[in-house]
Each structure stands twice: as C-alpha cells, then as structure tokens.
Design an enzyme around this catalytic site. Sequence first.
Site: not given
Ligand SMILES: O=C(CO)[C@H](O)[C@H](O)COP(=O)(O)O
Length: 352
Positions: A80, A137, A209, A221, A270, A291-292
């Site tokens: 992300d 997205k 997030g 799982k 996550g 992402g985060s």
């Molecule tokens: O929606 C998503 C997948 O396309 C995000 O890229 C993903 O879920 C990111 O989550 P996080 O910020 O916890 O890594």
Amino acid sequence: MVLPPYHPVVERARLYEVGFETIVDFFYRLAEAADKLREEGFWLNYGPERLPDYIEVPARGTLRVKYGFPVYQKGGVCMDVTNTEQAGIAEEAGAASVMVLDKLPYDIRRQGGVARMADVRVIQQVMDTVTIPVMAKVRIGHYYEAAVLESIGVDMIDESEVLTPVDEKHHINKWLFKVPFVNGARNLGEALRRITEGAAMIRTKGEAGTGNVAEAVRHMKIIVGEIMKLRSMTPEERLRAAREYGVPHQLVDLTARLGRLPVVNFAAGGIATPADAALMMWLGADGVFVGSGIFKSKDPRERAEAIVLATSMWHDPETVAEAQAMISEQKSMMGIDIRRLKPEELLQVRGE
Ligand SMILES: O=C(CO)[C@H](O)[C@H](O)COP(=O)(O)O
C-alpha cells in the site's frame, strides 16, 4: 497459467471477452521488474521464462490476462502506498506491485469519515514513477470509481472493505470490466461469491490497519479448513454447500478437486513483520498485501525489503531470521488489540 478446463464462471465470462490493445508491453514491464529483482538476489515466482505462454495473447481484458496477472504476483508483496515517494521505496525494496490509496488503513481507522478511492492524479503520478504494476482501491459497489480506474489504465482494482462501502448488499459485477479485480474474504463462502462475481484474485481480509496479524491467520485457516471439509463431502453435500454459499455447484466441485481456491489467494490485513509475512505463506497464502505495517513503522525502507525477502523465502527459517534481523521491534507500528475494537469499528464485516 492453467485455466480450469471447465469452469462455469469462466464460461460466463467469455461473453465479455473482447480484445483491444496489445498486452505485450505490459508483460515486458513485468518481466523487466522481475529481472531487476533477480539481479538483486530476490527469488520470484514469475519472469520472462513464463512469457511465451502469454505473448500470443492479443488483447488486454481477456480472461487469460485477467487470471494471468495475479499469477505473476505469486510469491511477491503488494505494498500500500499513498504517494510517489512511498511507491519508490516499495519498488526499490522489490515489491511485486503497489496499491495506491488515499490514506493507509491505520490512518483511515484513526481519522474516520468517508474513505474513497485515491486522488486520480496521485495514481497517475505513481504509474509514471514506478515500473512495477500499479493497483488501486475502490469502494465496495462503486462502479464508477472502478470505471475511472479502468480508464486511466491501472493494472488491477481492489474492491476493498477498507474504504467506505457505497452498497451494503451488492458488490461490483466484475465481469463488466476488462481490468482484473481482487476482493477480500474471511471465509470460503465470501471467496466463492466474489469469484462468481468475477474476481480474479482473493485476499484474506484480516483486520486492516491494526498491525495485528491474528485475523488474517484466522481467515486463512477458516478458508483452508472449509476447502478441506468440501473434499470429504459427498456430491449431494457439496450441492447443499453451494446453495448455502449462493454459488454455482460446479465452482464448489472445482474448488474441492483442486484443494485450493481456483484463483490466486493472498493474505492481507495486519501483517507488520517479516515473520508475519512468512507465517501467512506457511499457512498457504500465495503472496501478501502489506500497508500500515510498513509505512506506519519507523523503518519503512528496511522493513519493506525484509518483508519481500521473508515472503519469497518463507520456506527457509534462516533467511526469515535474516529478514527479521533487518528490522527492529522497537520501530514496529503500535498494534491494536482487536478485542478492544467496537463491532462497528471492524472493517472485515463489510461486504459479505
Ligand atoms: O485492503 C488491503 C488489501 O488490499 C490492504 O492493502 C491491506 O489489508 C492492508 O492492511 P494493513 O494496513 O493492515 O497492512
């Protein structure tokens, strides 16, 4: 890529199979990115030796392209990003692709309000900056955000629960688009419904997030467990399962026969450390979205590189240990205990 010989969804999709521009450039772009990564010592499950199968494909938007694109992402990390600087870090770190969004899921969660698709100019700038594929997205059910993204030429669209849904009951009919889509799922029923609607790739939803991989683990799982259960069912039981899931029984039979989803399945939501990414691969993911966990950490460059390494070398604990040593736990994002979230704060329940 091997297309399932008989797949009702595939049959239906042929109705929309129309060819326009050449995709050869597109695959060369992927091949260049793969070469660059190999030179840097990363192993990836795609590359020029896979190209000849595809080079004949005359058009963008055919099923082979829609289903083939995610195959080229296997073993890789989609990161992300919210701007060109982050996109550059992702590419340098060896990301297989980037996903452009307005705010990282952690910030969406903190700031509240309506989360929409990213600024089109930012997406275009990212497309001009990096050579790896660019995804973006859209809100669940938002046909026009998707039409806009398709028209500017993104490589894949994520119809994501991380953004604020515009339709609580219906997802986008993805067969109407030439661009491939990825959708989130937390169980087999959701995954098969999204595939029936035309998704070319699935990802576990996790709880984006939070920096907490527990929900991604749970969802992976559940999906794997439900597929295993399908395999031990009689044809009659599978028929009933298909009715309960609301999907064609042939799709259920195919999933049982393959022992996995018939499309590429990544883990998301996550993932914050190289060991998290390796764990998801070990549980059966084909690759990961992060992402985060990267850009809300205090060591995004090192972490991005370490997560790419751990994802591609997940089967080798020594290399994953090396990757883990590239980051500092002191610099990880502050995680959120999911039990502390109110039900209305959960993103994973959006769009079942
Ligand atoms: O929606 C998503 C997948 O396309 C995000 O890229 C993903 O879920 C990111 O989550 P996080 O910020 O916890 O890594």
